[in-house]
Design an enzyme around this catalytic site. Structure first.
Site, short mmCIF file in Angstrom:
data_model
loop_
_atom_site.label_atom_id
_atom_site.label_comp_id
_atom_site.label_asym_id
_atom_site.label_seq_id
_atom_site.Cartn_x
_atom_site.Cartn_y
_atom_site.Cartn_z
N ASP A 165 -6.81 39.49 -0.44
CA ASP A 165 -8.20 39.83 -0.77
C ASP A 165 -8.25 40.98 -1.78
O ASP A 165 -8.88 40.88 -2.82
CB ASP A 165 -9.01 40.16 0.50
CG ASP A 165 -8.35 41.19 1.40
OD1 ASP A 165 -7.24 41.67 1.09
OD2 ASP A 165 -8.94 41.52 2.46
N LYS A 225 -7.91 47.67 -6.84
CA LYS A 225 -8.44 49.01 -7.09
C LYS A 225 -7.32 49.85 -7.70
O LYS A 225 -6.63 50.57 -6.98
CB LYS A 225 -8.85 49.67 -5.76
CG LYS A 225 -10.15 49.22 -5.15
CD LYS A 225 -10.42 50.06 -3.89
CE LYS A 225 -11.58 49.51 -3.09
NZ LYS A 225 -11.67 50.14 -1.76
N ASP A 250 -5.22 47.69 -2.64
CA ASP A 250 -5.81 49.02 -2.64
C ASP A 250 -4.70 50.03 -2.96
O ASP A 250 -4.35 50.21 -4.12
CB ASP A 250 -6.45 49.23 -1.26
CG ASP A 250 -7.23 50.51 -1.13
OD1 ASP A 250 -7.87 50.93 -2.10
OD2 ASP A 250 -7.20 51.12 -0.04
N ARG A 302 -17.67 39.87 6.83
CA ARG A 302 -16.74 38.93 6.16
C ARG A 302 -17.46 37.69 5.64
O ARG A 302 -17.03 37.06 4.69
CB ARG A 302 -15.64 38.48 7.13
CG ARG A 302 -14.69 39.57 7.57
CD ARG A 302 -13.48 38.94 8.26
NE ARG A 302 -12.68 39.88 9.03
CZ ARG A 302 -11.73 40.66 8.53
NH1 ARG A 302 -11.47 40.62 7.25
NH2 ARG A 302 -11.06 41.48 9.31
P1 IMP Z 1 -3.33 48.62 0.94
O1 IMP Z 1 -3.25 48.03 -0.44
O2 IMP Z 1 -2.00 48.66 1.64
O3 IMP Z 1 -3.99 49.97 0.92
O4 IMP Z 1 -4.19 47.74 1.90
C1 IMP Z 1 -5.06 46.79 1.43
C2 IMP Z 1 -5.89 46.31 2.60
O5 IMP Z 1 -6.87 47.31 2.93
C3 IMP Z 1 -6.67 45.08 2.22
O6 IMP Z 1 -5.96 43.91 2.55
C4 IMP Z 1 -7.94 45.25 3.00
O7 IMP Z 1 -7.78 44.67 4.28
C5 IMP Z 1 -8.12 46.73 3.15
N1 IMP Z 1 -9.09 47.26 2.15
C6 IMP Z 1 -8.84 48.02 1.08
N2 IMP Z 1 -9.95 48.32 0.39
C7 IMP Z 1 -10.97 47.70 1.05
C8 IMP Z 1 -12.39 47.61 0.81
O8 IMP Z 1 -12.97 48.15 -0.15
N3 IMP Z 1 -13.09 46.89 1.72
C9 IMP Z 1 -12.51 46.26 2.78
N4 IMP Z 1 -11.19 46.31 3.02
C10 IMP Z 1 -10.42 47.03 2.17
MG MG Z 2 -6.18 42.54 4.24
#
Ligand code: IMP
Ligand code: MG
Length: 180
Positions: free
Chosen positions: A100, A131, A103, A165
């Site tokens: 999805d 992001k 981040d 969702r």
């Molecule tokens: P990361 O890249 O390890 O920080 O984790 C990414 C996960 O954090 C994604 O798969 C989402 O489940 C969650 N996440 C990050 N940003 C958002 C957001 O803006 N809304 C909802 N979930 C987010």
């Molecule tokens: Mg996720």
């Protein structure tokens, strides 16, 4: 009403569907003559993954994983917990991970390391959203839908505390929802 908690719509259902179609077209041409193992990362990517496969005109096998990272995984590859693993053996297969949002990138960079050890023929990543300003671990996104600013987004699979969702758009969640 769910939409009452949304500050503003970032991507409408129409914009999302247009992007999904573009991604599917590009993927279909890149994987010409190949079968793709599409791996959706639950739960966030469930909506995106099931839409995306319908815009891919190549043979697809669908599987899902549940993974989460714990601690700050910037240094080691051992910080990813696989809560639900694949059912298919990906050795020698062309694997496309479908996520999805990337981040910090910590979860995905760790997950990709684990999957690489299983010796797929190829391993690529498709993410609906990214992001870039939040990145802590480097992740190469082969197919990226939209780059987004550092706002908390919900809808089209993305949740806040397991809600929203099912919103068909992607919107910015009102701060008052999570700051109360
Ligand atoms: P990361 O890249 O390890 O920080 O984790 C990414 C996960 O954090 C994604 O798969 C989402 O489940 C969650 N996440 C990050 N940003 C958002 C957001 O803006 N809304 C909802 N979930 C987010
Ligand atoms: Mg996720």
């Amino acid at each position: 009403m769910l939409m009452d908690d949304v500050e503003s719509v970032m991507f409408t259902p129409e914009e999302i569907q247009k992007k999904v179609a573009e991604l599917g077209k590009k993927i279909s041409s890149d994987y010409d003559g190949k079968e793709i193992i599409v791996v959706g990362i639950l739960k966030g990517a469930a909506v995106f993954t099931t839409d995306l496969i319908r815009s891919i005109s190549r043979p697809v096998r669908l599987d899902f994983m549940i993974a989460s990272s714990y601690g700050n995984g910037a240094t080691s590859s051992g910080n990813v917990k696989i809560k639900k693993d694949l059912e298919v053996d990906i050795k020698g297969k062309d694997v496309l991970i479908c996520e999805d949002i990337i981040d910090t990138g910590i979860t995905m960079s760790n997950l990709l390391k684990v999957l690489k050890t299983r010796e797929p023929a190829s391993l690529k990543l498709c993410a609906m959203l990214s992001k870039p300003s939040r990145r802590q671990a480097e992740v190469n996104i082969d197919y990226c839908g939209f780059e987004v600013p550092d706002e908390f987004l919900v809808g089209y699979g993305l949740d806040y505390a397991e809600n929203y969702r099912n919103l068909p758009c992607i919107g910015i969640l009102k701060r008052s929802v999570y700051e109360k």
